[in-house]
Scaffold this motif. Structure first.
Motif, PDB file in Angstrom:
ATOM      1  N   VAL A  88       7.150  -3.124  -0.318  1.00 58.42           N
ATOM      2  CA  VAL A  88       7.692  -1.999  -1.090  1.00 58.42           C
ATOM      3  C   VAL A  88       8.683  -2.504  -2.131  1.00 58.42           C
ATOM      4  O   VAL A  88       8.611  -2.149  -3.311  1.00 58.42           O
ATOM      5  CB  VAL A  88       8.349  -0.953  -0.164  1.00 58.42           C
ATOM      6  CG1 VAL A  88       9.079   0.115  -0.976  1.00 58.42           C
ATOM      7  CG2 VAL A  88       7.322  -0.320   0.758  1.00 58.42           C
ATOM      8  N   VAL A  89       9.601  -3.353  -1.706  1.00 57.22           N
ATOM      9  CA  VAL A  89      10.615  -3.884  -2.625  1.00 57.22           C
ATOM     10  C   VAL A  89       9.960  -4.716  -3.727  1.00 57.22           C
ATOM     11  O   VAL A  89      10.294  -4.565  -4.903  1.00 57.22           O
ATOM     12  CB  VAL A  89      11.674  -4.706  -1.861  1.00 57.22           C
ATOM     13  CG1 VAL A  89      12.622  -5.409  -2.826  1.00 57.22           C
ATOM     14  CG2 VAL A  89      12.459  -3.817  -0.899  1.00 57.22           C
ATOM     15  N   GLU A  90       9.003  -5.564  -3.353  1.00 51.05           N
ATOM     16  CA  GLU A  90       8.317  -6.401  -4.347  1.00 51.05           C
ATOM     17  C   GLU A  90       7.578  -5.569  -5.387  1.00 51.05           C
ATOM     18  O   GLU A  90       7.593  -5.870  -6.569  1.00 51.05           O
ATOM     19  CB  GLU A  90       7.339  -7.356  -3.665  1.00 51.05           C
ATOM     20  CG  GLU A  90       8.005  -8.511  -2.960  1.00 51.05           C
ATOM     21  CD  GLU A  90       7.022  -9.402  -2.209  1.00 51.05           C
ATOM     22  OE1 GLU A  90       5.791  -9.166  -2.281  1.00 51.05           O
ATOM     23  OE2 GLU A  90       7.485 -10.336  -1.538  1.00 51.05           O
ATOM     24  N   ARG A  91       6.918  -4.518  -4.949  1.00 51.35           N
ATOM     25  CA  ARG A  91       6.079  -3.707  -5.847  1.00 51.35           C
ATOM     26  C   ARG A  91       6.886  -2.702  -6.670  1.00 51.35           C
ATOM     27  O   ARG A  91       6.597  -2.460  -7.832  1.00 51.35           O
ATOM     28  CB  ARG A  91       5.014  -2.984  -5.019  1.00 51.35           C
ATOM     29  CG  ARG A  91       4.122  -2.038  -5.788  1.00 51.35           C
ATOM     30  CD  ARG A  91       3.176  -2.781  -6.731  1.00 51.35           C
ATOM     31  NE  ARG A  91       2.088  -1.956  -7.177  1.00 51.35           N
ATOM     32  CZ  ARG A  91       2.186  -1.021  -8.110  1.00 51.35           C
ATOM     33  NH1 ARG A  91       3.317  -0.767  -8.699  1.00 51.35           N
ATOM     34  NH2 ARG A  91       1.122  -0.323  -8.457  1.00 51.35           N
ATOM     35  N   THR A  92       7.925  -2.093  -6.058  1.00 49.66           N
ATOM     36  CA  THR A  92       8.644  -1.012  -6.740  1.00 49.66           C
ATOM     37  C   THR A  92      10.041  -1.400  -7.220  1.00 49.66           C
ATOM     38  O   THR A  92      10.572  -0.758  -8.117  1.00 49.66           O
ATOM     39  CB  THR A  92       8.796   0.207  -5.810  1.00 49.66           C
ATOM     40  OG1 THR A  92       9.685  -0.119  -4.738  1.00 49.66           O
ATOM     41  CG2 THR A  92       7.457   0.691  -5.288  1.00 49.66           C
ATOM     42  N   GLY A  93      10.651  -2.375  -6.566  1.00 54.33           N
ATOM     43  CA  GLY A  93      12.038  -2.712  -6.862  1.00 54.33           C
ATOM     44  C   GLY A  93      13.021  -1.896  -6.060  1.00 54.33           C
ATOM     45  O   GLY A  93      14.222  -2.129  -6.100  1.00 54.33           O
ATOM     46  N   TYR A  94      12.515  -0.918  -5.318  1.00 48.73           N
ATOM     47  CA  TYR A  94      13.358  -0.042  -4.496  1.00 48.73           C
ATOM     48  C   TYR A  94      13.172  -0.378  -3.024  1.00 48.73           C
ATOM     49  O   TYR A  94      12.060  -0.690  -2.598  1.00 48.73           O
ATOM     50  CB  TYR A  94      12.986   1.431  -4.690  1.00 48.73           C
ATOM     51  CG  TYR A  94      13.121   1.923  -6.102  1.00 48.73           C
ATOM     52  CD1 TYR A  94      14.366   2.233  -6.636  1.00 48.73           C
ATOM     53  CD2 TYR A  94      12.003   2.101  -6.907  1.00 48.73           C
ATOM     54  CE1 TYR A  94      14.490   2.707  -7.929  1.00 48.73           C
ATOM     55  CE2 TYR A  94      12.113   2.569  -8.201  1.00 48.73           C
ATOM     56  CZ  TYR A  94      13.356   2.871  -8.710  1.00 48.73           C
ATOM     57  OH  TYR A  94      13.471   3.335  -9.995  1.00 48.73           O
ATOM     58  N   SER A  95      14.247  -0.244  -2.262  1.00 46.85           N
ATOM     59  CA  SER A  95      14.110  -0.431  -0.824  1.00 46.85           C
ATOM     60  C   SER A  95      13.704   0.884  -0.178  1.00 46.85           C
ATOM     61  O   SER A  95      14.050   1.958  -0.687  1.00 46.85           O
ATOM     62  CB  SER A  95      15.419  -0.948  -0.217  1.00 46.85           C
ATOM     63  OG  SER A  95      16.443  -0.006  -0.407  1.00 46.85           O
ATOM     64  N   PRO A  96      12.948   0.820   0.937  1.00 46.38           N
ATOM     65  CA  PRO A  96      12.598   2.052   1.642  1.00 46.38           C
ATOM     66  C   PRO A  96      13.879   2.810   1.978  1.00 46.38           C
ATOM     67  O   PRO A  96      14.886   2.230   2.324  1.00 46.38           O
ATOM     68  CB  PRO A  96      11.896   1.551   2.903  1.00 46.38           C
ATOM     69  CG  PRO A  96      11.360   0.212   2.511  1.00 46.38           C
ATOM     70  CD  PRO A  96      12.392  -0.361   1.569  1.00 46.38           C
ATOM     71  N   GLY A  97      13.848   4.112   1.819  1.00 44.69           N
ATOM     72  CA  GLY A  97      15.035   4.929   2.023  1.00 44.69           C
ATOM     73  C   GLY A  97      15.717   5.261   0.708  1.00 44.69           C
ATOM     74  O   GLY A  97      16.529   6.177   0.635  1.00 44.69           O
ATOM     75  N   HIS A 104       8.738   5.410  -9.318  1.00 42.83           N
ATOM     76  CA  HIS A 104       8.346   4.343  -8.387  1.00 42.83           C
ATOM     77  C   HIS A 104       7.120   3.577  -8.875  1.00 42.83           C
ATOM     78  O   HIS A 104       6.856   2.477  -8.421  1.00 42.83           O
ATOM     79  CB  HIS A 104       8.120   4.883  -6.974  1.00 42.83           C
ATOM     80  CG  HIS A 104       7.283   6.116  -6.931  1.00 42.83           C
ATOM     81  ND1 HIS A 104       5.932   6.117  -7.196  1.00 42.83           N
ATOM     82  CD2 HIS A 104       7.633   7.397  -6.674  1.00 42.83           C
ATOM     83  CE1 HIS A 104       5.480   7.350  -7.093  1.00 42.83           C
ATOM     84  NE2 HIS A 104       6.487   8.147  -6.788  1.00 42.83           N
ATOM     85  N   GLY A 105       6.360   4.170  -9.788  1.00 47.60           N
ATOM     86  CA  GLY A 105       5.225   3.480 -10.386  1.00 47.60           C
ATOM     87  C   GLY A 105       3.983   3.382  -9.523  1.00 47.60           C
ATOM     88  O   GLY A 105       3.084   2.594  -9.828  1.00 47.60           O
ATOM     89  N   LEU A 106       3.900   4.177  -8.474  1.00 41.11           N
ATOM     90  CA  LEU A 106       2.749   4.126  -7.566  1.00 41.11           C
ATOM     91  C   LEU A 106       1.893   5.383  -7.694  1.00 41.11           C
ATOM     92  O   LEU A 106       2.413   6.456  -8.018  1.00 41.11           O
ATOM     93  CB  LEU A 106       3.230   4.016  -6.113  1.00 41.11           C
ATOM     94  CG  LEU A 106       4.009   2.766  -5.750  1.00 41.11           C
ATOM     95  CD1 LEU A 106       4.570   2.888  -4.341  1.00 41.11           C
ATOM     96  CD2 LEU A 106       3.136   1.527  -5.872  1.00 41.11           C
ATOM     97  N   PRO A 107       0.598   5.263  -7.394  1.00 41.46           N
ATOM     98  CA  PRO A 107      -0.202   6.480  -7.280  1.00 41.46           C
ATOM     99  C   PRO A 107       0.396   7.317  -6.163  1.00 41.46           C
ATOM    100  O   PRO A 107       0.996   6.789  -5.227  1.00 41.46           O
ATOM    101  CB  PRO A 107      -1.602   5.976  -6.935  1.00 41.46           C
ATOM    102  CG  PRO A 107      -1.424   4.581  -6.449  1.00 41.46           C
ATOM    103  CD  PRO A 107      -0.150   4.068  -7.044  1.00 41.46           C
ATOM    104  N   CYS A 108       0.222   8.622  -6.259  1.00 38.37           N
ATOM    105  CA  CYS A 108       0.985   9.523  -5.401  1.00 38.37           C
ATOM    106  C   CYS A 108       0.116  10.617  -4.783  1.00 38.37           C
ATOM    107  O   CYS A 108      -0.772  11.163  -5.439  1.00 38.37           O
ATOM    108  CB  CYS A 108       2.072  10.139  -6.277  1.00 38.37           C
ATOM    109  SG  CYS A 108       3.209  11.203  -5.451  1.00 38.37           S
TER     110      CYS A 108
END
Length: 149
Positions: A88-97, A104-108
């Protein structure tokens, strides 16, 4: 990854109906959240690992526990589980939570139960701020691939 100021600018630029709510400590529980907003309107962004890669799921907190077997079948995945924190961190730059509703840049996958609400509350990408936003703006500003009925 959008910094908080960048998220605010992006939302203003896209004429979104939103507010960013600051709080002194991170929200880690329902009890923490109750101080700042109606928890019936909470919409956490969960990151799922599927056979097609990472996918964000924005779900109503009122839905309760998610049935991953049902989700897997409903959306045609052969693999579905909560994503690994490192991925998650590698792909989005954000930590879970701290995953934001937008940016977030992900399909949703979006929970249609949220459309009955005037506003929803979720991540802003900064654990000391919560995003209050109209649900239709969340759909409009994400790449929504499916709806959770």
């Amino acid at each position: 990854m959008l910094a908080l100021e960048e998220l605010e600018h992006y939302l203003l630029q896209n004429e979104s109906n939103f507010e960013i709510i600051a709080h002194q400590t991170p929200i880690r529980s329902t009890r923490d959240a109750e101080q700042y907003f109606d928890i019936k309107k909470a919409a956490p962004t969960l990151i799922l690992q599927t056979n097609l890669g990472l996918t964000a799921l924005i779900a109503s907190s009122q839905r309760g526990r998610l049935d991953f077997g049902y989700l897997k079948e409903a959306f045609g995945y052969t693999k579905l589980k909560m994503a690994d924190k490192k991925a998650v961190v590698e792909r989005t730059g954000y930590s879970p939570g701290a995953i934001p509703l937008i940016g977030h840049g992900l399909p949703c996958i979006f929970d249609t139960n949220l459309l009955a609400l005037d506003y929803i509350y979720g991540g802003s990408g900064d654990e000391l701020h919560t995003l209050k936003i109209v649900p239709t703006d969340v759909i409009r500003l994400n790449t929504v691939i499916s709806f959770l009925e």
